[in-house]
Design a protein around this motif. Structure first.
Motif, short mmCIF file in Angstrom:
data_model
loop_
_atom_site.label_atom_id
_atom_site.label_comp_id
_atom_site.label_asym_id
_atom_site.label_seq_id
_atom_site.Cartn_x
_atom_site.Cartn_y
_atom_site.Cartn_z
N THR A 34 0.84 -1.19 0.00
CA THR A 34 0.00 0.00 0.00
C THR A 34 0.87 1.25 0.00
O THR A 34 2.05 1.20 0.35
N VAL A 53 -13.19 -0.67 -0.76
CA VAL A 53 -12.13 -1.11 -1.68
C VAL A 53 -10.90 -1.62 -0.92
O VAL A 53 -9.90 -1.97 -1.54
N GLY A 54 -10.98 -1.64 0.41
CA GLY A 54 -9.87 -2.18 1.21
C GLY A 54 -8.88 -1.14 1.69
O GLY A 54 -7.83 -1.50 2.20
N GLY A 55 -9.21 0.14 1.55
CA GLY A 55 -8.32 1.19 2.03
C GLY A 55 -8.36 1.30 3.54
O GLY A 55 -9.33 0.92 4.19
N LEU A 69 -3.68 2.79 0.38
CA LEU A 69 -4.38 2.11 -0.71
C LEU A 69 -3.42 1.25 -1.52
O LEU A 69 -2.25 1.60 -1.68
N ALA A 73 -7.04 -0.47 -5.45
CA ALA A 73 -7.99 0.34 -4.70
C ALA A 73 -7.97 1.79 -5.20
O ALA A 73 -9.02 2.44 -5.31
N GLU A 76 -9.88 1.91 -8.40
CA GLU A 76 -11.32 1.72 -8.14
C GLU A 76 -11.95 3.01 -7.62
O GLU A 76 -13.07 3.37 -8.03
#
Length: 104
Positions: A34, A53-55, A69, A73, A76
């Motif tokens: 990330t 989005v997994g952030g 991110l 992500a 997205e």
């Protein structure tokens, strides 16, 4: 203290240690690959989009959120219409510049 209660206590302690280890591994694992990004927020729903989005939101100041991110992500969030930009990693840049100057 009976033998059964000793075994129970030992099992309980080992279970708690295992649970803490697994939880810690998940936190660290989610930061792999990330980078820190700045996201301009238009509503509170944007924070939900970052999470979806997994952030990992680091902080929010006014209408700007900083979140960790992955590349996917980041893309997205852009597709969802959010204004997203990478925040330069000044420490990494300084290290690379020092490496370039001193590697020979």
């Amino acid at each position: 203290m009976t033998r059964v209660s000793q075994v129970f206590r030992i099992g309980l302690v080992l279970s708690l240690i295992l649970l803490a280890t697994v939880a810690h591994a998940r936190i660290n694992k989610s930061l792999v690959d990330t980078r820190l990004a700045a996201i301009t927020l238009t509503s509170k729903m944007d924070l939900d989009a970052i999470n979806q989005v997994g952030g990992i939101v680091d902080r929010v100041v006014g209408l700007r959120a900083e979140a960790y991110l992955t590349e996917a992500a980041f893309r997205e969030l852009e597709l969802r219409g959010l204004a997203v930009e990478w925040i330069p990693d000044l420490g990494r840049q300084a290290g690379l510049e020092l490496w370039e100057r001193t590697r020979d």
